[in-house]
Scaffold this motif. Structure first.
Motif, mmCIF file in Angstrom:
data_model
loop_
_atom_site.group_PDB
_atom_site.id
_atom_site.type_symbol
_atom_site.label_atom_id
_atom_site.label_comp_id
_atom_site.label_asym_id
_atom_site.label_seq_id
_atom_site.Cartn_x
_atom_site.Cartn_y
_atom_site.Cartn_z
ATOM 1 N N PRO A 22 1.504 0.179 -12.584
ATOM 2 C CA PRO A 22 2.345 0.938 -11.646
ATOM 3 C C PRO A 22 3.490 1.673 -12.328
ATOM 4 C CG PRO A 22 1.824 -1.228 -10.755
ATOM 5 C CD PRO A 22 1.361 -1.232 -12.172
ATOM 6 N N VAL A 25 1.976 4.816 -13.852
ATOM 7 C CA VAL A 25 1.625 5.757 -12.789
ATOM 8 C C VAL A 25 2.869 6.439 -12.231
ATOM 9 C CG1 VAL A 25 0.662 5.950 -10.458
ATOM 10 C CG2 VAL A 25 -0.511 4.565 -12.187
ATOM 11 N N ALA A 26 3.913 5.652 -11.988
ATOM 12 C CA ALA A 26 5.147 6.225 -11.447
ATOM 13 C C ALA A 26 5.809 7.160 -12.451
ATOM 14 C CB ALA A 26 6.108 5.099 -11.061
ATOM 15 N N LYS A 31 -1.119 10.388 -8.563
ATOM 16 C CA LYS A 31 -1.246 10.171 -7.117
ATOM 17 C C LYS A 31 -2.441 9.295 -6.748
ATOM 18 C CE LYS A 31 2.272 12.872 -6.401
ATOM 19 N NZ LYS A 31 3.590 12.278 -6.079
ATOM 20 N N LYS A 32 -3.614 9.575 -7.328
ATOM 21 C CA LYS A 32 -4.829 8.858 -6.936
ATOM 22 C C LYS A 32 -5.741 8.692 -8.139
ATOM 23 C CE LYS A 32 -8.703 8.849 -3.642
ATOM 24 N NZ LYS A 32 -9.421 9.595 -2.585
ATOM 25 N N ALA A 33 -6.343 7.492 -8.252
ATOM 26 C CA ALA A 33 -7.181 7.171 -9.406
ATOM 27 C C ALA A 33 -8.661 7.189 -9.069
ATOM 28 C CB ALA A 33 -6.817 5.793 -9.950
ATOM 29 N N LEU A 54 -3.515 -2.401 -8.541
ATOM 30 C CA LEU A 54 -3.457 -1.124 -7.833
ATOM 31 C C LEU A 54 -3.195 -1.337 -6.347
ATOM 32 C CD1 LEU A 54 -6.488 0.743 -9.478
ATOM 33 C CD2 LEU A 54 -4.082 0.934 -10.085
ATOM 34 N N ASP A 55 -3.875 -2.327 -5.765
ATOM 35 C CA ASP A 55 -3.694 -2.612 -4.335
ATOM 36 C C ASP A 55 -2.258 -3.042 -4.037
ATOM 37 O OD1 ASP A 55 -6.330 -2.020 -3.679
ATOM 38 O OD2 ASP A 55 -7.008 -4.090 -3.969
ATOM 39 N N ALA A 57 0.393 -2.365 -5.594
ATOM 40 C CA ALA A 57 1.323 -1.250 -5.768
ATOM 41 C C ALA A 57 1.020 -0.086 -4.825
ATOM 42 C CB ALA A 57 1.273 -0.759 -7.214
ATOM 43 N N LYS A 58 -0.012 -0.284 -3.973
ATOM 44 C CA LYS A 58 -0.422 0.744 -3.012
ATOM 45 C C LYS A 58 -0.763 2.082 -3.709
ATOM 46 C CE LYS A 58 1.904 -1.204 1.034
ATOM 47 N NZ LYS A 58 2.058 -2.536 0.421
ATOM 48 N N ILE A 59 -1.447 1.950 -4.833
ATOM 49 C CA ILE A 59 -1.939 3.134 -5.556
ATOM 50 C C ILE A 59 -3.362 3.409 -5.077
ATOM 51 C CG2 ILE A 59 -2.561 4.088 -7.809
ATOM 52 C CD1 ILE A 59 -0.411 2.173 -8.994
ATOM 53 N N TYR A 61 -7.206 4.665 -4.782
ATOM 54 C CA TYR A 61 -8.246 4.841 -5.797
ATOM 55 C C TYR A 61 -9.611 4.840 -5.131
ATOM 56 C CZ TYR A 61 -8.840 -0.228 -5.279
ATOM 57 O OH TYR A 61 -9.052 -1.493 -4.768
#
Length: 384
Positions: A22, A25-26, A31-33, A54-55, A57-59, A61
């Protein structure tokens, strides 16, 4: 002479390092993987260890898990389509070299569409744009694809492994988390570990080697020798798993920048024509090819003997070389690597086709000793 060294922008190491995703990513504003992995890692819950991060961190995908152990042009093309359909702006690659190589192919083609046939990427491709950003998480301690500028894809039409060399393909972040390797079976631990040893030894003696690469490769040889037998015997040994995870990365940092040799040149067609796992192919060849190359690199073999802790005061260079080769063979047997091509289903009738590809492989010219097709045929016969 000018020597070039290309490395990841950032790398994270240590058990639990996947929790840094995360932050990466930040920082980079992704935005989306598209998660690139294989069905086995999905089935056995290894990929889930990363997906949970990922889940949490609400990323967002989507998953592309259609990756073969020896990935193909079709795998890459399907992945390019999956990336576009997902509208993803970065890739998370989870797996061994197969997943990471597929991710590199997907990322390069997506940002360099003139290479959408994939086969035109073989060798040193003239791409202009960097890959779609890749965060690479290895689940094996062997290929070091998370830090290399190389990837290998099979051209199904020609039944040939294409070695692609491209500075634009290196992942933007490598996350080397040994916890992702704890469930690796003994056989795969041994094969990928001996692949890393092959990288380190070939990277040390290859024609392109120099002081900086030597420093990395000698450290990798020492660490792999120390940790691999323990990791094979006890897959839950955290020190050995972490040691191997770091050692294979160290080897990769160097060989990626200086090249390899005929061991890899001969191993690639074994995978392409007979679907032999890459690490096994490299490992079964290694002791014999080390003996072949010794006359061209005796000073380096003294260094190898010292790294393997088999050098004795007063040894001649030749004695040190013999001790090095003997120790690598002993270690190979200890961790359960097959010792003959016949054990892998390769027979005398197959050697000509293997040699035809090996002599043209992109790795072969880097060998410290000049090697002809006849030499390659003879080496295959010695291991038969």
């Amino acid at each position: 002479m000018v020597n070039r060294f290309i490395l990841n922008e950032v790398s994270y190491f240590g058990p639990g390092a996947r929790k840094q995703i995360p932050e990466v990513v930040a920082r980079l504003g992704f935005k989306k993987a598209l998660v690139v992995t294989d069905k086995g890692l999905m089935k056995f819950g290894v990929a889930k260890m990363v997906l949970d991060v990922l889940d949490d961190a609400k990323i967002p995908y989507e998953i592309y898990d259609d990756v073969k152990p020896n990935p193909t042009v079709t795998n890459v093309k399907n992945g390019v389509r999956a990336l576009k359909d997902a509208k993803a702006d970065f890739i998370v690659a989870i797996g061994g070299g197969s997943s990471m190589d597929t991710a590199k192919g997907i990322g390069i083609v997506s940002n360099n569409p003139k290479f959408d046939d994939v086969v035109s990427l073989e060798g040193v491709a003239g791409t202009k744009n960097k890959t779609v950003p890749i965060i690479a998480l290895p689940t094996t301690a062997g290929t070091a694809a998370e830090t290399t500028i190389n990837y290998v894809i099979i051209d199904e039409t020609k039944q040939k492994k294409m070695v692609c060399v491209d500075p634009n393909d290196i992942p933007c972040a490598a996350i080397v988390d040994a916890e992702l390797m704890y469930s690796l079976p003994k056989g795969l631990t041994a094969a990928t570990g001996m692949d890393a040893m092959t990288h380190a030894i070939e990277g040390l003696i290859t024609k392109g080697a120099w002081e900086m690469s030597d420093m990395f490769e000698l450290k990798a040889i020492n660490m792999i020798h120390r940790y691999l037998p323990v990791a094979v015997a006890d897959g839950k040994n955290a020190e050995a798993r972490d040691g191997m995870a770091v050692a294979q990365y160290i080897a990769g940092m160097a060989f990626s920048n200086v090249g390899l040799g005929v061991d890899h040149g001969m191993a690639h067609p074994m995978s392409a024509l007979h679907d032999i796992p890459h690490g096994v192919a490299c490992a079964v060849l290694l002791p014999t090819i080390m003996r072949f190359n010794a006359p061209a690199a005796l000073d380096k073999y003294v260094d190898i003997a010292k790294a393997l802790e088999v050098y004795k005061e007063g040894m001649t260079k030749q004695e040190a070389a013999e001790a090095s080769c003997d120790e690598i063979q002993r270690m190979s047997i200890e961790v359960g690597i097959p010792q003959h091509l016949a054990d892998l289903g390769i027979h005398e009738k197959d050697i000509d086709a293997l040699a035809d590809q090996a002599v043209l492989d992109v790795c072969t010219p880097g060998n410290p000793r000049e090697v002809t097709r006849d030499d390659i045929v003879a080496l295959y016969h010695k291991i038969l």
